[in-house]
Scaffold this motif. Structure first.
Motif, PDB file in Angstrom:
ATOM      1  N   PRO A 453       0.785  -1.140  -0.146  1.00 54.45           N
ATOM      2  CA  PRO A 453       0.125   0.154  -0.096  1.00 54.45           C
ATOM      3  C   PRO A 453       0.903   1.448  -0.052  1.00 54.45           C
ATOM      4  CG  PRO A 453       0.002  -0.781   2.404  1.00 54.45           C
ATOM      5  CD  PRO A 453       0.981  -1.745   1.406  1.00 54.45           C
ATOM      6  N   TRP A 454       2.167   1.161  -0.074  1.00 59.89           N
ATOM      7  CA  TRP A 454       2.970   2.420  -0.003  1.00 59.89           C
ATOM      8  C   TRP A 454       2.739   3.617  -1.028  1.00 59.89           C
ATOM      9  CZ3 TRP A 454       6.741   4.320  -3.568  1.00 59.89           C
ATOM     10  CH2 TRP A 454       6.939   3.253  -4.456  1.00 59.89           C
ATOM     11  N   LEU A 455       2.363   3.111  -2.244  1.00 63.24           N
ATOM     12  CA  LEU A 455       2.032   4.075  -3.190  1.00 63.24           C
ATOM     13  C   LEU A 455       0.408   4.872  -2.938  1.00 63.24           C
ATOM     14  CD1 LEU A 455       3.035   2.512  -6.524  1.00 63.24           C
ATOM     15  CD2 LEU A 455       3.924   4.552  -5.553  1.00 63.24           C
ATOM     16  N   VAL A 456      -0.443   4.097  -2.372  1.00 59.05           N
ATOM     17  CA  VAL A 456      -1.630   4.601  -1.943  1.00 59.05           C
ATOM     18  C   VAL A 456      -1.316   5.796  -0.939  1.00 59.05           C
ATOM     19  CG1 VAL A 456      -3.732   4.117  -0.968  1.00 59.05           C
ATOM     20  CG2 VAL A 456      -2.538   2.492  -2.396  1.00 59.05           C
ATOM     21  N   GLY A 457      -0.616   5.498   0.134  1.00 62.89           N
ATOM     22  CA  GLY A 457       0.013   6.373   0.871  1.00 62.89           C
ATOM     23  C   GLY A 457       0.676   7.544   0.576  1.00 62.89           C
ATOM     24  N   LEU A 458       1.711   7.238  -0.499  1.00 61.16           N
ATOM     25  CA  LEU A 458       2.017   8.493  -0.929  1.00 61.16           C
ATOM     26  C   LEU A 458       1.263   9.380  -1.783  1.00 61.16           C
ATOM     27  CD1 LEU A 458       5.060   9.591  -1.456  1.00 61.16           C
ATOM     28  CD2 LEU A 458       5.145   8.159  -3.744  1.00 61.16           C
ATOM     29  N   TYR A 459       0.089   8.782  -2.455  1.00 61.43           N
ATOM     30  CA  TYR A 459      -0.869   9.586  -3.159  1.00 61.43           C
ATOM     31  C   TYR A 459      -1.581  10.331  -2.106  1.00 61.43           C
ATOM     32  CZ  TYR A 459      -5.598  10.257  -4.852  1.00 61.43           C
ATOM     33  OH  TYR A 459      -6.910  10.379  -5.023  1.00 61.43           O
ATOM     34  N   LEU A 460      -1.875   9.868  -0.936  1.00 65.51           N
ATOM     35  CA  LEU A 460      -2.590  10.805   0.113  1.00 65.51           C
ATOM     36  C   LEU A 460      -1.601  11.825   0.598  1.00 65.51           C
ATOM     37  CD1 LEU A 460      -4.706  11.418   2.285  1.00 65.51           C
ATOM     38  CD2 LEU A 460      -3.445   9.734   3.730  1.00 65.51           C
ATOM     39  N   SER A 461      -0.373  11.655   0.847  1.00 60.99           N
ATOM     40  CA  SER A 461       0.515  12.966   1.207  1.00 60.99           C
ATOM     41  C   SER A 461       0.692  13.840  -0.047  1.00 60.99           C
ATOM     42  CB  SER A 461       1.899  12.047   1.414  1.00 60.99           C
ATOM     43  OG  SER A 461       1.912  11.324   2.430  1.00 60.99           O
ATOM     44  N   ALA A 462       0.619  13.384  -1.271  1.00 59.59           N
ATOM     45  CA  ALA A 462       0.781  14.260  -2.158  1.00 59.59           C
ATOM     46  C   ALA A 462      -0.634  15.387  -2.246  1.00 59.59           C
ATOM     47  CB  ALA A 462       0.700  13.728  -3.618  1.00 59.59           C
ATOM     48  N   MET A 463      -1.791  15.014  -1.808  1.00 58.91           N
ATOM     49  CA  MET A 463      -2.867  15.602  -1.763  1.00 58.91           C
ATOM     50  C   MET A 463      -2.872  16.455  -0.652  1.00 58.91           C
ATOM     51  SD  MET A 463      -4.531  14.747  -4.726  1.00 58.91           S
ATOM     52  CE  MET A 463      -2.982  14.549  -5.362  1.00 58.91           C
ATOM     53  N   GLY A 464      -2.403  15.961   0.324  1.00 65.43           N
ATOM     54  CA  GLY A 464      -1.903  16.758   1.473  1.00 65.43           C
ATOM     55  C   GLY A 464      -1.169  17.923   1.180  1.00 65.43           C
ATOM     56  N   VAL A 465      -0.332  17.855   0.338  1.00 70.00           N
ATOM     57  CA  VAL A 465       0.570  18.987   0.220  1.00 70.00           C
ATOM     58  C   VAL A 465      -0.057  20.046  -0.583  1.00 70.00           C
ATOM     59  CG1 VAL A 465       2.730  19.826  -1.478  1.00 70.00           C
ATOM     60  CG2 VAL A 465       2.922  17.412   0.003  1.00 70.00           C
ATOM     61  N   LEU A 466      -0.898  19.752  -1.663  1.00 71.99           N
ATOM     62  CA  LEU A 466      -1.735  20.635  -2.105  1.00 71.99           C
ATOM     63  C   LEU A 466      -2.696  21.205  -1.201  1.00 71.99           C
ATOM     64  CD1 LEU A 466      -2.725  18.559  -5.385  1.00 71.99           C
ATOM     65  CD2 LEU A 466      -0.980  20.455  -5.449  1.00 71.99           C
ATOM     66  N   THR A 467      -3.388  20.639  -0.417  1.00 66.96           N
ATOM     67  CA  THR A 467      -4.210  21.336   0.651  1.00 66.96           C
ATOM     68  C   THR A 467      -3.379  22.168   1.501  1.00 66.96           C
ATOM     69  OG1 THR A 467      -5.936  19.495   0.605  1.00 66.96           O
ATOM     70  CG2 THR A 467      -5.414  20.640   2.790  1.00 66.96           C
ATOM     71  N   LEU A 468      -2.058  21.952   2.001  1.00 63.74           N
ATOM     72  CA  LEU A 468      -1.254  22.717   2.726  1.00 63.74           C
ATOM     73  C   LEU A 468      -1.121  23.883   1.988  1.00 63.74           C
ATOM     74  CD1 LEU A 468       0.358  23.001   5.131  1.00 63.74           C
ATOM     75  CD2 LEU A 468       2.139  21.862   4.161  1.00 63.74           C
ATOM     76  N   ILE A 469      -0.747  23.812   0.511  1.00 64.16           N
ATOM     77  CA  ILE A 469      -0.614  25.260  -0.207  1.00 64.16           C
ATOM     78  C   ILE A 469      -1.452  26.021  -0.128  1.00 64.16           C
ATOM     79  CG2 ILE A 469       0.091  25.911  -2.280  1.00 64.16           C
ATOM     80  CD1 ILE A 469       1.784  23.340  -2.699  1.00 64.16           C
ATOM     81  N   ALA A 470      -2.743  25.378  -0.356  1.00 65.87           N
ATOM     82  CA  ALA A 470      -4.171  26.088  -0.404  1.00 65.87           C
ATOM     83  C   ALA A 470      -4.468  26.976   0.995  1.00 65.87           C
ATOM     84  CB  ALA A 470      -5.315  25.537  -0.882  1.00 65.87           C
TER      85      ALA A 470
END
Length: 496
Positions: A453-470
């Motif tokens: 599942p590590w790629l799934v977790g990386l996907y969540l982290s990437a979306m978190g980065v976008l939210t953090l920028i917003a």
């Protein structure tokens, strides 16, 4: 209010629309709406791949079911535009009643649908139509409930009041899954009580959808007793109501629409990974040399012979938990979701929505990077179970902390006369970028990583980065004045 003397509406609103009734109406309504939505989400994993998409290929059937699940997210922005228009034009109460009725009827009819064995692929088409109706209704539900709660909140407690419609999500999830568990447990199990009953696949899955009719009747009784939001009444008195709210909010508030959409993104992705993806991954067979009952049933329904060796070579493994075991683990996690949804409100009122969400989003990013620490099978099955339970609790704690403040933050980005449209569009556009594609992307990444599942977790982290920028680009909304005349745009072009 900014007016020096109270109006007739001011003097009557309090006894007719007490805050206890506001909280109850927003909580009960969203609980029912989310119950209906999660009933489908559960069936999309357990039932619909077999009964509506029997391709003979376990992954294709699951992806088809998730695609129809995601289609509702596409319908949600349409519902946001339609319900937002009328919510800003004629008031919050009417739109809340209509959205609840639409969702309830669509959910009830899903429980009446014939399956693939009865009418072929027409069954999948009818399921898609009703799923779109569910999404359309939910597109208007959330914003109306959030506005009824926050527009009637006491000064300094808007985030606290805004958590009550948010609380409908964990409560609706728990009720929906408890209904599914109870029905499955009550039906006969030829092999093990921890597995799905054949009677559940035959007809038991329909009961949660039919049961929604009872909940809708209760919700309608509560909502019909509401009177209109005081903030809306005052905007109407000041002549600030727009003929075309959508045009005004896009022209004047497009930046906040974009920021609101991305502020909500990580929340959506996190939730659908914690519910849909983990249910798929957790209940998937760990040893693929033995075919799953779902795969065999799908092959039989499609008129194909089942090759267990080919199945083992083609599909990726999971954790191998029984359905009932894993759903109980999820429900334990969702209890923490509810607790931290409520706790987030007073904290957001105290330190601000933006500051709280920045720290929670950083936590989501780190959590995504830790998927493999929690979700890989261990030598001791008990240790695996403990790690997975800890994963679910931690994920749902973060979910509550990020979801709770949204009930106040998104409406605060927009003035009263376009608040329904603006918050609804931002909330539901994010559903396309987050919730609609999250289950599909997660399954694809899961397969790409060979079952890890590590790629799934990386996907969540990437979306978190976008939210953090917003969040970093946005401003704090804690002290926004809902009654500020200037924010209404009074005197602007009437056609907008």
């Amino acid at each position: 209010m900014s007016s020096a003397s109270p109006t007739a509406a001011d003097s009557t609103a309090a006894p007719l629309n007490p805050r206890s009734r506001v909280i109850t109406a927003s909580l009960v309504g969203t609980t029912i709406e989310f119950y209906d939505f999660y009933a489908y989400a559960t069936a999309a994993v357990l039932v619909f791949p077999i009964l509506f998409f029997p391709t003979g290929n376990d992954t294709t059937s699951l992806l088809s079911s998730f695609a129809v699940f995601g289609a509702a997210m596409v319908a949600r922005p349409i519902g946001a535009v339609v319900f937002g228009h009328f919510g800003d034009r004629v008031g919050r109460k009417t739109t809340l009643v209509v959205s609840l009725l639409t969702m309830g009827i669509a959910t009830f009819l899903i429980g009446c649908l014939p399956t693939f064995a009865d009418i072929g692929w027409w069954a999948a088409l009818l399921l898609l139509v009703l799923r779109l109706a569910q999404g359309f209704a939910l597109g208007g539900e959330w914003s109306g409930a959030a506005l009824v709660a926050t527009e009637n909140a006491p000064k300094g407690k808007r985030a606290w009041y805004g958590t009550f419609p948010q609380l409908g999500a964990p409560i609706g999830f728990i009720i929906a899954n408890m209904v599914f568990l109870t029905i499955n447990w009550a039906l006969p199990h030829p092999d093990s009580a921890l597995q799905r009953s054949e009677a559940f696949l035959a007809w038991g899955w329909r009961v949660p959808f039919l049961f929604s009719a009872v909940m809708v009747i209760i919700g309608l009784w509560v909502r019909l007793r509401l009177v209109e939001s005081e903030a809306f009444v005052q905007a109407e008195k000041k002549g600030a109501i727009r003929k075309f709210p959508l045009g005004f909010v896009i022209r004047r508030h497009w930046k906040n629409l974009i920021l609101g959409t991305f502020i909500m993104l990580a929340t959506y992705v996190l939730f659908y990974l914690m519910t849909n993806f983990t249910l798929s991954y957790g209940t998937k067979a760990a040893d693929l040399s033995t075919a799953s009952p779902a795969a065999e049933a799908a092959a039989e329904a499609a008129g194909k012979s089942f090759d267990a060796t080919a199945f083992a070579a083609q599909f990726y493994p999971g954790l191998g938990f029984g359905y009932i075991d894993f759903v109980v683990m999820q429900i334990i996690g969702v209890v923490f979701f509810g607790i931290f949804t409520l706790l987030s409100g007073p904290i957001a009122d105290s330190i601000g929505r933006r500051k709280l969400l920045i720290w929670v989003t950083i936590g989501i990013i780190v959590f995504g990077l830790a998927f493999n620490l929690f979700l890989l099978p261990q030598a001791d099955p008990k240790f695996t179970g403990a790690l997975v339970q800890a994963f679910l609790v931690l994920g749902f704690v973060l979910m509550g902390a990020t979801f709770g403040p949204m009930g106040a933050l998104l409406p605060e980005l927009f003035p009263t006369n376009v608040r329904y449209s603006g918050s609804a569009i931002a909330y539901n556009m994010s559903s396309i970028l987050g919730a609609a594609v999250a289950p599909l992307i997660a399954v694809w990444l899961w397969a790409s990583a060979g079952g890890e599942p590590w790629l799934v977790g990386l996907y969540l982290s990437a979306m978190g980065v976008l939210t953090l920028i917003a969040l970093l680009l946005s401003k704090e909304t804690k002290d926004v004045d809902y009654d500020d005349d200037g924010s209404l745009g009074v005197g602007a072009t009437a056609s907008l």
